[in-house]
Design an enzyme around this catalytic site. Structure first.
Site, PDB file in Angstrom:
ATOM      1  N   HIS A 173     -19.786  13.089 -26.480  1.00 33.89           N
ATOM      2  CA  HIS A 173     -19.588  12.133 -27.573  1.00 33.89           C
ATOM      3  C   HIS A 173     -19.522  10.678 -27.107  1.00 33.89           C
ATOM      4  O   HIS A 173     -19.827   9.781 -27.863  1.00 33.89           O
ATOM      5  CB  HIS A 173     -18.361  12.498 -28.425  1.00 33.89           C
ATOM      6  CG  HIS A 173     -17.042  12.223 -27.803  1.00 33.89           C
ATOM      7  ND1 HIS A 173     -16.601  12.879 -26.683  1.00 33.89           N
ATOM      8  CD2 HIS A 173     -16.059  11.365 -28.137  1.00 33.89           C
ATOM      9  CE1 HIS A 173     -15.404  12.424 -26.362  1.00 33.89           C
ATOM     10  NE2 HIS A 173     -15.048  11.505 -27.228  1.00 33.89           N
ATOM     11  N   ASP A 188       0.976  18.702 -21.577  1.00 35.08           N
ATOM     12  CA  ASP A 188       0.093  17.532 -21.638  1.00 35.08           C
ATOM     13  C   ASP A 188       0.831  16.550 -22.554  1.00 35.08           C
ATOM     14  O   ASP A 188       0.869  16.713 -23.766  1.00 35.08           O
ATOM     15  CB  ASP A 188      -1.271  17.940 -22.203  1.00 35.08           C
ATOM     16  CG  ASP A 188      -2.191  16.744 -22.402  1.00 35.08           C
ATOM     17  OD1 ASP A 188      -1.713  15.592 -22.292  1.00 35.08           O
ATOM     18  OD2 ASP A 188      -3.386  16.957 -22.691  1.00 35.08           O
ATOM     19  N   PHE A 229      -7.207  18.985 -25.169  1.00 35.78           N
ATOM     20  CA  PHE A 229      -7.963  17.744 -25.381  1.00 35.78           C
ATOM     21  C   PHE A 229      -9.300  17.834 -24.630  1.00 35.78           C
ATOM     22  O   PHE A 229      -9.430  18.617 -23.702  1.00 35.78           O
ATOM     23  CB  PHE A 229      -7.147  16.538 -24.909  1.00 35.78           C
ATOM     24  CG  PHE A 229      -7.856  15.243 -25.180  1.00 35.78           C
ATOM     25  CD1 PHE A 229      -8.083  14.830 -26.490  1.00 35.78           C
ATOM     26  CD2 PHE A 229      -8.324  14.448 -24.147  1.00 35.78           C
ATOM     27  CE1 PHE A 229      -8.774  13.648 -26.745  1.00 35.78           C
ATOM     28  CE2 PHE A 229      -9.016  13.264 -24.402  1.00 35.78           C
ATOM     29  CZ  PHE A 229      -9.231  12.865 -25.699  1.00 35.78           C
ATOM     30  N   ASP A 230     -10.287  17.024 -25.029  1.00 38.59           N
ATOM     31  CA  ASP A 230     -11.634  17.204 -24.462  1.00 38.59           C
ATOM     32  C   ASP A 230     -11.696  17.011 -22.951  1.00 38.59           C
ATOM     33  O   ASP A 230     -12.409  17.734 -22.265  1.00 38.59           O
ATOM     34  CB  ASP A 230     -12.691  16.360 -25.185  1.00 38.59           C
ATOM     35  CG  ASP A 230     -12.418  14.875 -25.123  1.00 38.59           C
ATOM     36  OD1 ASP A 230     -11.269  14.496 -24.912  1.00 38.59           O
ATOM     37  OD2 ASP A 230     -13.361  14.081 -25.308  1.00 38.59           O
ATOM     38  N   LYS A 290      -0.853   6.080 -23.790  1.00 39.02           N
ATOM     39  CA  LYS A 290      -0.382   6.327 -25.158  1.00 39.02           C
ATOM     40  C   LYS A 290       1.110   5.998 -25.207  1.00 39.02           C
ATOM     41  O   LYS A 290       1.487   4.841 -25.347  1.00 39.02           O
ATOM     42  CB  LYS A 290      -0.649   7.770 -25.567  1.00 39.02           C
ATOM     43  CG  LYS A 290      -2.108   8.066 -25.892  1.00 39.02           C
ATOM     44  CD  LYS A 290      -2.913   8.367 -24.684  1.00 39.02           C
ATOM     45  CE  LYS A 290      -4.246   8.994 -24.980  1.00 39.02           C
ATOM     46  NZ  LYS A 290      -5.066   9.102 -23.763  1.00 39.02           N
ATOM     47  N   ALA A 293       0.847  13.170 -23.305  1.00 37.61           N
ATOM     48  CA  ALA A 293       0.384  11.823 -23.686  1.00 37.61           C
ATOM     49  C   ALA A 293       1.231  11.218 -24.813  1.00 37.61           C
ATOM     50  O   ALA A 293       1.546  10.039 -24.796  1.00 37.61           O
ATOM     51  CB  ALA A 293      -1.086  11.887 -24.097  1.00 37.61           C
ATOM     52  N   TYR A 323       0.834  -1.207   0.000  1.00 35.31           N
ATOM     53  CA  TYR A 323       0.000   0.000   0.000  1.00 35.31           C
ATOM     54  C   TYR A 323       0.867   1.256   0.000  1.00 35.31           C
ATOM     55  O   TYR A 323       0.600   2.211  -0.727  1.00 35.31           O
ATOM     56  CB  TYR A 323      -0.927   0.010   1.218  1.00 35.31           C
ATOM     57  CG  TYR A 323      -1.962   1.098   1.139  1.00 35.31           C
ATOM     58  CD1 TYR A 323      -3.231   0.837   0.627  1.00 35.31           C
ATOM     59  CD2 TYR A 323      -1.680   2.400   1.533  1.00 35.31           C
ATOM     60  CE1 TYR A 323      -4.175   1.837   0.522  1.00 35.31           C
ATOM     61  CE2 TYR A 323      -2.617   3.408   1.430  1.00 35.31           C
ATOM     62  CZ  TYR A 323      -3.871   3.119   0.923  1.00 35.31           C
ATOM     63  OH  TYR A 323      -4.809   4.119   0.811  1.00 35.31           O
TER      64      TYR A 323
HETATM   65  N1  F0G Z   1      -4.487  14.496 -23.076  1.00 37.88           N
HETATM   66  C1  F0G Z   1      -4.476  14.076 -24.346  1.00 37.88           C
HETATM   67  C2  F0G Z   1      -3.697  14.818 -25.375  1.00 37.88           C
HETATM   68  C3  F0G Z   1      -5.194  12.932 -24.711  1.00 37.88           C
HETATM   69  O1  F0G Z   1      -5.179  12.536 -25.976  1.00 37.88           O
HETATM   70  C4  F0G Z   1      -5.908  12.235 -23.713  1.00 37.88           C
HETATM   71  C5  F0G Z   1      -6.676  11.045 -24.029  1.00 37.88           C
HETATM   72  C6  F0G Z   1      -5.880  12.707 -22.395  1.00 37.88           C
HETATM   73  C7  F0G Z   1      -5.152  13.844 -22.117  1.00 37.88           C
HETATM   74  C8  F0G Z   1      -6.611  12.014 -21.296  1.00 37.88           C
HETATM   75  O2  F0G Z   1      -5.990  10.839 -20.936  1.00 37.88           O
HETATM   76  O3  F0G Z   1      -7.590   9.008 -21.521  1.00 37.88           O
HETATM   77  O4  F0G Z   1      -5.685   8.619 -19.977  1.00 37.88           O
HETATM   78  O5  F0G Z   1      -7.601   9.966 -19.247  1.00 37.88           O
HETATM   79  N2  F0G Z   1      -6.945  10.704 -25.181  1.00 37.88           N
HETATM   80  C9  F0G Z   1      -7.610   9.504 -25.623  1.00 37.88           C
HETATM   81  C10 F0G Z   1      -7.831   9.593 -27.096  1.00 37.88           C
HETATM   82  C11 F0G Z   1      -8.802   9.113 -24.854  1.00 37.88           C
HETATM   83  O6  F0G Z   1      -8.544   8.715 -27.622  1.00 37.88           O
HETATM   84  O7  F0G Z   1      -7.301  10.492 -27.744  1.00 37.88           O
HETATM   85  P1  F0G Z   1      -6.758   9.534 -20.409  1.00 37.88           P
END
Ligand code: F0G
Length: 458
Positions: free
Chosen positions: A449, A214, A124-125, A257, A216, A72
């Site tokens: 979406h 960010d 990102f969304d 990613k 990813a 833990y």
């Molecule tokens: N930032 C970027 C640039 C992303 O593409 C994503 C996720 C996230 C943050 C959020 O990360 O999914 O681990 O919570 N992108 C995925 C996509 C879902 O399909 O582009 P997460």
């Protein structure tokens, strides 16, 4: 004779995938309310929905899974992960989270307040969602060129320094940080140049602001810097990554990613005050600080994944496959965001389904058509994903309307790329017969979406 290009790995384990008939797919699509997220994965032949969490782990990663320490507190696996992150990013403080959006949630809980303004490049969304749900504003400062899908420039994900400067001149007292997404997913997996990161740093310094990456797809971004930006050809991916992070103050990471794990994420920063602030939110939201939502075994696999995917060969194999698919689309004359980005092809649906009005969502319509054609599942990155304006509640038609075809890391072969391209060509060839799209019958306020229900109008 010059030897052809081939993958930098061989296959040790396979997973069967199933084809289906058009009749079956029509039924499944209807049952899923024309939302591809609502399909069961066994109803999909080639899954290009996302490159997130869908990569194939290597034998070294699976071996590392067996070494997971599930304590833990004080897990050895956490320290393995932390040391790898320290080495790759130069950031001293690390907080694991269960995925990227959780990293955003934890860090933004500390930094974003009602009325905050967070400038960046095509947030990102989930990033936008975590800003807007705190009654703050995500201010897009991406270069205008990113909107012209047919324009070929090497770093189409860049921040426009003039827009950023203006944003800070006007709002600096409300700006908690600047966020730069590498690569810029929403603009088409387009990279950000080192030069641009330097410009952002200079503007941030001028106003005394900090910069979050960010990250990813930071390794793919480093690959593009190495192959496209002057002065970087002889540097390793790891050297380039370290330089990119040296221009920032912290990062949020979706490890699903470029970490090539199925689940995981983290926050890393050089600032103790950010670490102390974020810590307070990690414990209630994610878990104790040495696991933060991740299993010990997953932290081990991530440490190996980060190390492997910051090696040139692995990235070259991946990007080569995405470019191979793009080359086929070029042959067929199918328009997409050019030049092709790192993780996906973004088909310009507005230019394909020219007869479908924007109110009927051309990119979503194209995604449905492609699935019906061959069981290939793509993802709309367009008007549905853009949600409604939080103030006017109008649909946001200002951006691009794209069909994203993501390529999972180390999963499909070039033959699968040929199937995707041929299926898209078949839809493209009858594009002028497609005149109607879809209508929304049910939606949520944020990130609609994923769950939106649609009615087909054709
Ligand atoms: N930032 C970027 C640039 C992303 O593409 C994503 C996720 C996230 C943050 C959020 O990360 O999914 O681990 O919570 N992108 C995925 C996509 C879902 O399909 O582009 P997460």
């Amino acid at each position: 004779m010059e030897l052809p290009f081939a993958e930098s790995w061989r296959i040790k384990m396979v997973e069967p995938i199933k084809k289906s008939t058009r009749e079956e797919r029509e039924q499944w699509m209807k049952e899923a309310d024309y939302n591809l997220f609502q399909l069961r994965s066994e109803q999909v032949y080639i899954d290009c929905l996302t490159d997130s969490g869908t990569g194939a782990m290597s034998d070294r990663q699976w071996a590392a899974v067996m070494m997971g320490d599930e304590s833990y507190a004080g897990s050895t696996s956490f320290f393995h992960l932390k040391e790898t992150i320290n080495k790759i990013t130069g950031f001293e403080y690390v907080i694991p989270t269960h995925q990227g959006r959780a990293a955003e949630n934890v860090l933004f809980s500390h930094l974003v307040k009602a009325g905050s303004i967070v400038p960046g490049n095509s947030h990102f969304d989930t990033t936008k969602g975590h800003i807007e749900s705190r009654k703050a504003t995500a201010l897009d400062c991406t270069i205008d060129e990113a909107k012209d899908t047919q324009l070929e420039i090497p770093f189409k994900g860049n921040v426009d320094p003039k827009k950023l400067e203006k944003a800070l001149a006007e709002h600096h007292e409300n700006v908690p940080f600047i966020i730069v997404t590498i690569t810029n997913n929403t603009a088409g997996g387009q990279p950000v140049s080192m030069q641009n990161l330097r410009e952002v740093r200079a503007i941030a310094d001028k106003y005394g602001k900090r910069v979050v990456l960010d990250s990813a797809r930071f390794a793919e971004n480093a690959y593009f810097i190495k192959t496209r930006e002057e002065g970087y050809a002889d540097k390793t991916i790891k050297e380039i990554a370290l330089e990119m992070f040296s221009l920032a103050d912290g990062m949020t990471m979706s490890a699903k990613k470029d970490g090539i794990v199925n689940m995981g994420g983290f926050i890393a920063t050089r600032h103790e005050d950010w670490y102390e602030g974020a810590k307070r939110f990690c414990i209630p939201f994610e878990g104790y600080l040495t696991y933060g939502g991740m299993n010990g075994r997953d932290m081990e696999a991530l440490a190996v994944g980060l190390d492997e995917n910051t090696e040139f060969d692995n990235l070259e194999t991946r990007i080569h496959q995405v470019e191979f698919l793009a080359g086929l689309l070029d042959e067929y004359g199918i328009p997409y965001q050019r030049p092709v980005g790192g993780h996906a092809i973004f088909v310009d649906a507005d230019k394909v389904l020219t007869k479908v009005p924007k109110e009927e969502f051309p990119a979503q319509t194209l995604a449905i058509e492609l699935y019906l054609e061959a069981g290939v599942r793509g993802c709309e990155i367009g008007y549905i994903l853009a949600d409604r304006d939080p103030v006017t509640r109008e649909n946001r038609f200002g951006g691009l309307d794209l069909l994203r075809l993501c390529i999972a890391r180390r999963v499909y072969t070039d033959n699968h790329m040929r199937v995707i391209a041929a299926a898209l060509k078949n839809v493209f060839d009858r594009r002028n017969e497609i005149t109607r799209g879809v209508e929304i019958v049910w939606e949520t306020e944020l990130m609609r979406h994923f769950t939106v229900k649609l009615k087909k109008l054709f």
